[in-house]
Each structure stands twice: as structure tokens, then as C-alpha cells.
Motif scaffolding. Structure first.
Motif, PDB file in Angstrom:
ATOM      1  N   LEU A   1     100.939  87.180   5.457  1.00 42.65           N
ATOM      2  CA  LEU A   1      99.958  86.170   5.063  1.00 42.65           C
ATOM      3  C   LEU A   1     100.524  85.235   3.998  1.00 42.65           C
ATOM      4  O   LEU A   1     100.254  84.025   4.014  1.00 42.65           O
ATOM      5  N   ALA A   2     101.326  85.777   3.066  1.00 46.23           N
ATOM      6  CA  ALA A   2     101.958  84.931   2.051  1.00 46.23           C
ATOM      7  C   ALA A   2     103.026  84.043   2.680  1.00 46.23           C
ATOM      8  O   ALA A   2     103.156  82.863   2.322  1.00 46.23           O
ATOM      9  N   PHE A   3     103.791  84.583   3.607  1.00 49.41           N
ATOM     10  CA  PHE A   3     104.823  83.837   4.329  1.00 49.41           C
ATOM     11  C   PHE A   3     104.217  82.631   5.039  1.00 49.41           C
ATOM     12  O   PHE A   3     104.778  81.527   5.027  1.00 49.41           O
TER      13      PHE A   3
ATOM     14  N   HIS B   1     108.761  92.472  12.203  1.00 47.23           N
ATOM     15  CA  HIS B   1     107.856  91.663  11.391  1.00 47.23           C
ATOM     16  C   HIS B   1     108.426  90.246  11.225  1.00 47.23           C
ATOM     17  O   HIS B   1     109.607  90.082  10.907  1.00 47.23           O
ATOM     18  N   PRO B   2     107.612  89.173  11.436  1.00 45.67           N
ATOM     19  CA  PRO B   2     108.127  87.796  11.319  1.00 45.67           C
ATOM     20  C   PRO B   2     108.793  87.506   9.980  1.00 45.67           C
ATOM     21  O   PRO B   2     109.831  86.852   9.928  1.00 45.67           O
ATOM     22  N   TYR B   3     108.212  88.003   8.878  1.00 46.46           N
ATOM     23  CA  TYR B   3     108.820  87.753   7.572  1.00 46.46           C
ATOM     24  C   TYR B   3     110.156  88.473   7.461  1.00 46.46           C
ATOM     25  O   TYR B   3     111.116  87.940   6.893  1.00 46.46           O
ATOM     26  N   SER B   4     110.253  89.683   8.034  1.00 50.06           N
ATOM     27  CA  SER B   4     111.514  90.430   8.016  1.00 50.06           C
ATOM     28  C   SER B   4     112.595  89.663   8.770  1.00 50.06           C
ATOM     29  O   SER B   4     113.745  89.599   8.336  1.00 50.06           O
ATOM     30  N   ILE B   5     112.222  89.063   9.915  1.00 48.21           N
ATOM     31  CA  ILE B   5     113.181  88.279  10.701  1.00 48.21           C
ATOM     32  C   ILE B   5     113.636  87.056   9.909  1.00 48.21           C
ATOM     33  O   ILE B   5     114.825  86.736   9.839  1.00 48.21           O
TER      34      ILE B   5
END
Length: 695
Positions: free
Chosen positions: A186-188, A240-244
Motif C-alpha cells: 500500500l505504501a509502494f 510481492h510487487p514491492y519485493s520485485i
């Protein structure tokens, strides 16, 4: 929004002994107190504490925590007082609500100061009871889920940045990975909207084009394990999208170059089956070296346990696999909250190791920026494991050094460190530690932290402790200057004074101690007139203006400590043997110059202090400029001259390349002026050196 009976039923489902009447009373109380207040979404405000309480029931937390979640905003946003909460719901709930309330924003401060003050209150509150942290994390989670309703983009980004920097790492540190991942996502979305849209879009495309591939790989893994007689559950998902995105940023690669987008989870019946499953998968598919981690035998600091590995499945496709028991999985998802569920009974133990470190950082940090910097260092992940010679395990950030390790073991050990052995071999204190290293710290009671350590330590605890010592050392030295100036002032008073006059002066100046008084004089926060008036009121008025001494007073000070209250000027690099003078400006330490330094002309607004070197001074840094002939071996010959004269090279820089010469500036550790002069003479006598001079 959860209705009243739904919330109560959730609690009673896992805790039949809960006080139903008190839960109902708390629900009604928060609805009444928040009344007609609205959220940015237009929903009634009381929907927020009710949803936070619902998140707490998912963790199966005790009755007091659920009630705290319902009431957590009443003291801040309504006329309710902590005393009201204690009278109606008991002292434990009142204490928890007060802990959460202390985290309210301080609007008059700058953004960094406000964030630091909130964090300061947060750490103090959760140090008493970590249920405060759980309620705050759930509160932040629900606020992030509704963040898009806030119209101000600047405010959304500020909240998202605070969530990414503080709350998501804290969720990770207590093992609440679902909270961490959702907060990051959500922060990303707010902080990097274009990257978020691109990556989520690509993942959606992969899901539609190759939707069956994840299921197919999961089925192959399950089949391989079933044939070996293991009963397992296997599930897969895209990462996870942020991890990618973080991996793309760290590796400087495109989305197409990320090969390990898929991750799989294998759940077994018991711990032995985890290791059996690992062996079967490594035989069935090629493992990727360096990607295997055993968090079962060596759990993470937050209690996380699992086996991690990465495999090359087919067509060079890389997949990550986590292997754990079903019980490990449940505890991993709930983290430390699993230990604090209602059935455990009693008060949770808030003093876990990493929290003690945070509290120590809190006590050591000097200002808002320092607190935020040190705390972020302490709560971020990416850890390595290192052992003491007796086998005690410590987790540290990647890049940690023996100094970080020493401070992790005990603050006193870090302060007294003089050397280190890694796996039995002597190493420099700045050496990065590796996973599994055995670290032995060599200490001396006469040693003390060095300012230079700040250049390589990576843990917030070490950095905070070193800075605290430096500040204490600096304060003591400035106070020593102040005492000498004080004695000079006292001699000019019309009458002798005793201890009572000094005590009265402290009262007049509203100072807590004599040391504070001396420090204020040494730091030029008090001038001569103020000191005299405080000691003997009316005494300064009797001295004619023309009889006041120049502001430039000369005193003798010995025992210089570079980098503390005294700083050796970089413009002239004074060394023992040089005549030196100090420049002192209000609120700053003394800057020490050689008497012939050209920069002294800039010190017209400063107090001048006549300084002398202490006989115990063990040297300083001298700077030399040398022009070498551009031919093979000349640099080695210069280095040989330094070695022969027992001078350690601190820094060497080529400043000019103009055939047939190369010009170098070299910083050398020398004992005194005579030592430096001998080295320059040796350089000038060498056939490799065209010219050498002191800078």
C-alpha cells in the motif's frame, strides 16, 4: 464494518471465558464518544476502532487488547480521559490506551522532529507492554487500507513513507509478515505509483497468460514429495510487487531480467519431514548455490523458522521454495503475537532483545535526525548470524563489523574493544562479518570508543553508543576549559567567594549542576559579565569598560583529543612540536591551528586560546606533498621511506599528473614535528622524488 454481536462472537469463539458484558460496553462506549465524527472516506469515525479490534481478533489476542483497540482513539479525539478509561475498564486497559495515545502527532514540529518524537513515545510505550505495538500496527494497517480517501497527495506520501520506514520493518521484526507485506504494498502504491502500476500490470498479464503454470509447478513439487512418502501441502504465487521492484532497483535490472518471480510454500507434518523434503527437491531439480538458508536450526530474531532454497525448474526458470511445518507456518504468519494470545495467560514479555536495543538507542540519541537514523538501522532486516567463542548466537545486519558485534554483546564490551579475532584469526576492527563467523573481542579497560568507528559501524546501537561517548568526552573537555576561564574570572572579582556564592550563582542562572555552569562558560554561552554578576551581583558594573580584558584570552590547555571538543584544523594539520593556538566560537569545540596558519586571519570573531601539547600526546596526522618522477618503482620507493621511518599512511591521493612528474598528497601518522621533518628530509634525498614539502 463489524457489528457489535459479530465482534463479541469472534472473541468468544477462541476465548469462551471473556467478559461479554465488558466487550459490549466498550463497543457502545466508542460509538457514543466518537458520535458524529467522520473519516475522510465519509464513514462514521467509530468504524475505524471497530475494524482495528477486528484485526486483533484475527490474532486471537486477549480481551484487554480487544478493548484497547476499541478505545484507542477516545482519549485523543474525544473528551474522554485516561482516568475515565481506568474507572470503567480497569487499570490494564487504561495503561494500554494511554500507551497508544502517546503516539499522537505533534503538529507544531517539523516533519522529521514530529516523526522522531512519535517514534520516541512509541518505543517507550511498547517497552512497557508490546500489546501497544500490536494495536498500533493494526491501527496503521487500517489507515493504510483507507489512505486513498485522503485528498492531499503530500499527506498520503508522508504517511506512506513513515509506514515504509518504520511500521513495516517493525511488523517484520515481530514476525507479522502479512502485515509487513500489505503495508509495503500500500505504501509502494503511493510512493512509486508508476512502478506499482507497471509491475502489478505485468504480474496480471503473467497470471492470465500462464495462469496454469504456477499450479502445474506446485503439482510437480507435490508429486515428487508424495512419491517419497511425504504428506505435504504445496501452494504457489507470484512474488510481492514491492519485493520485485526492490530487487530491480538493487540489481539495476528490468522486469524481464528477474527470473525468480514465482515462490512456493511446502507445509509438512513435522521438522524431520522438512529436511527430507529439502533433500528430495535438491535431487529432483538443480539448486542455486548461495540461496539456501536454514532458519529452522537458526531462527530469525523474531522467531521465524523455515528452510529457504531456490531451484532451477526448467528453461532456466528459477523458483523460490520455503519448507516449514504447519505449526511453523501459523506462528510465522502471526509472529510474536502468537505467544501473546489469550490462552497463554499472564502479561506478555515486552523486553525481547531487539526491543532492549531500541530503548538503549532512544536513551543515547541526541536529536531527531540521529534517533530516526539509528532506529531505522536497528529495525531493518537482512541479517547475518555470528557466534561468541562460547557459542552464544547474535543476529546482526549484513555488513556488520566486530565493533557492531561487541556492542551487540554488551555496551561495555564495545566501549573497551581494541582488537578482534574472526574464526581464530586476527582481523582489523572494520572487517565485515560473514554468516556463521565465530567472533572473539579483545578488550582493554583503558580503551574507549574511537570517533573513527562511526565510519564503518552499521548498527544503530553501536552508532548511538559511540556518539554518546563522544558527546560526554567533548562535554568534559569543554567544561575543563570553562573551569580555567572561571578561575581567571574569579581573580578579577572585588572579593573572595566560597561555595555558597557558587551555589547561589547556579540558582540565579537556573543551572542544575556546577558542571553545567563550567560547560556554559567553556562553550561561550556565558560571557565574563554574566559570570561575575551571577557570583557577586553588581560586581561587573563597577569595572570600567576600558578595563575589561580583550575577548581574546590566553590560557594553557593540555591533553588535546582530536575529534572531541578539540579539532585539529585540516587547513594546517598541526602536529606535536608546532606552536599551536585554538579558536573558540559559541556552541562549538576548539579548533586547533598551527601558529603560522593563514586561516587564523578568519578567526577575528573567535576567542583565541593559547594551547600546548600534552607530553602524553601520541601523535597526529601530518600532510606531505611529494612530486615523484614518472617511472616504475618510484611510488614503491616512497612507500619504503614511510615504512623505514615507521610512519603509517592514512590516506594517499594523486593530485596532479603532468609528465614527467606525478604529484601525491599523503596523510601520515607521525609522533611529532621532528618525526615529520625526518621523513620529508628522507624524501628529498631520494632519487625517486623531485620535490617534497609539508602542506
Amino acid at each position: 464494518m463489524l457489528r457489535q454481536y459479530e465482534l463479541v462472537e469472534r472473541v468468544l469463539a477462541y476465548d469462551p471465558d471473556a467478559d461479554e458484558a465488558m466487550l459490549n460496553r466498550a463497543y457502545v462506549y466508542t460509538v457514543q464518544k466518537h458520535g458524529t465524527q467522520k473519516r475522510a472516506s465519509g464513514d462514521p469515525y467509530f468504524s475505524h476502532p471497530v475494524e482495528v479490534a477486528g484485526l486483533m481478533t484475527e490474532l486471537k489476542l486477549d480481551q484487554d487488547t480487544i478493548i484497547t483497540a476499541l478505545l484507542h482513539d477516545t482519549v485523543e479525539d474525544t473528551l474522554t480521559t485516561v482516568e475515565d478509561i481506568e474507572r470503567l475498564f480497569g487499570p490494564d486497559v487504561a495503561r494500554l490506551v494511554d500507551g497508544v495515545t502517546k503516539l499522537s502527532k505533534i503538529e507544531t514540529m517539523s516533519e522529521s522532529e514530529r516523526a522522531a518524537e512519535n517514534l520516541r513515545k512509541f518505543l517507550l510505550a511498547m517497552s512497557e507492554d508490546l500489546r501497544v505495538l500490536l494495536v498500533k500496527l493494526a491501527d496503521r494497517m487500517h489507515n493504510m487500507r483507507t489512505l486513498h480517501y485522503i485528498k492531499s497527495e503530500e499527506k498520503r506520501r508522508r504517511i506512506a513513507r513513515e509506514t515504509m520506514d518504520i511500521y513495516a520493518p517493525l511488523a517484520e521484526r515481530v514476525g507479522m509478515y502479512e502485515y509487513m507485506r500489505e503495508m509495503q504494498l500500500l505504501a509502494f502504491e503511493q510512493l512509486e505509483p508508476e512502478a506499482y502500476a507497471t509491475i502489478t500490470g505485468r504480474l496480471a498479464a503473467i497470471r492470465s497468460e500462464e495462469g496454469a503454470q504456477v499450479d502445474a509447478i506446485a503439482l510437480e513439487i507435490k508429486k515428487a514429495l508424495a512419491e517419497a512418502g511425504l504428506r505435504v501441502e504445496v501452494s504457489g504465487r507470484e512474488k510481492h510487487p514491492y519485493s520485485i521492484w526492490r530487487k530491480m532497483a538493487e540489481r539495476h535490472v528490468s522486469f524481464e531480467q528477474i527470473t525468480d518471480i514465482m515462490a512456493f510454500r511446502v507445509l509438512t507434518d513435522d521438522e524431520d519431514d522438512c529436511y527430507k523434503a529439502l533433500g528430495i527437491l535438491h535431487r529432483a531439480w538443480q539448486m542455486i548455490p548461495g540461496r539456501f538458508k536454514d532458519y529452522i536450526s537458526t531462527p530469525k530474531m523474531n522467531g521465524y523458522r523455515s528452510l529457504h532454497t531456490a531451484l532451477i525448474y526448467s528453461n532456466a526458470m528459477r523458483v523460490e521454495v520455503q519448507i516449514k511445518t504447519r505449526d511453523m507456518h501459523e506462528r510465522n504468519e502471526f509472529g510474536l503475537a502468537a505467544h501473546w494470545a489469550y490462552k497463554q495467560g499472564g502479561k506478555p514479555d515486552g523486553q525481547v532483545g531487539w526491543l532492549r536495543d531500541l530503548i538503549e538507542i532512544l536513551e543515547s540519541s541526541h536529536d531527531a535526525e540521529e534517533l530516526l537514523e539509528n532506529t531505522k538501522m536497528a529495525i531493518y532486516q537482512d541479517r547475518i548470524f555470528a557466534f561468541t567463542p562460547k557459542g552464544s548466537l547474535f543476529q546482526l545486519p549484513k555488513g556488520a563489523t566486530p565493533i557492531d558485534f561487541a556492542f551487540a554483546v554488551h555496551t561495555n564490551l564495545g566501549a573497551q574493544a581494541v582488537g578482534a579475532k574472526i574464526n581464530g584469526r586476527h582481523v582489523p576492527l572494520r572487517t565485515p562479518l560473514g554468516n556463521g563467523d565465530v567472533v572473539e573481542i579483545i578488550k582493554s579497560r583503558t580503551s574507549e570508543p574511537q570517533l573513527s568507528w562511526l565510519g564503518f559501524v552499521v548498527t544503530g546501537k553501536a552508532r548511538a553508543a559511540i556518539r554518546r561517548f563522544v558527546r560526554q568526552k567533548e562535554r568534559a573537555e569543554v567544561a575543563a576549559i570553562g573551569r580555567k576561564l572561571y578561575e581567571e574570572i574569579v581573580e578579577r572579582l572585588p572579593t573572595k567567594i566560597g561555595k555558597k556564592a557558587l551555589a547561589d550563582a547556579l540558582k540565579r542562572l537556573k543551572m542544575a549542576s556546577e558542571e553545567d555552569f563550567m560547560f556554559a562558560i567553556g562553550a561561550a554561552k556565558l560571557d565574563d559579565r554574566q559570570v561575575m554578576e551571577a557570583l557577586v551581583p553588581g560586581s561587573a558594573a563597577n569595572i570600567p569598560e576600558e578595563n575589561w580584558p580583550s575577548q581574546r584570552r590566553a590560557i594553557a590547555v593540555r591533553g588535546l583529543t582530536p575529534g572531541m571538543a578539540f579539532k585539529l584544523a585540516a587547513c594546517c594539520h598541526p602536529v606535536p612540536g608546532d606552536r599551536i593556538v585554538g579558536l573558540r566560537r559559541p556552541g562549538k569545540g576548539v579548533e586547533v591551528h598551527a601558529i603560522d596558519c593563514m586561516k587564523l586571519a578568519d578567526g577575528i570573531d573567535a576567542d583565541w586560546i593559547d594551547l600546548s601539547w600534552d607530553a602524553r600526546t601520541d601523535g597526529a596526522i601530518g600532510r606531505v606533498r611529494a612530486e615523484l618522477y614518472n617511472r616504475p618503482g618510484t611510488l614503491a620507493e616512497m612507500a619504503g621511506i614511510f615504512a623505514k621511518n615507521h610512519a603509517n599512511v592514512v590516506n594517499l591521493e594523486m593530485t596532479q599528473r603532468e609528465n614527467p612528474f606525478h604529484t601525491y598528497e599523503v596523510d601520515l601518522e607521525v609522533r611529532d614535528l621532528a618525526h615529520l621533518t625526518r621523513i620529508i628530509s628522507a624524501l628529498r634525498a631520494s632519487d625517486a622524488v623531485a620535490q617534497a614539502e609539508r602542506i
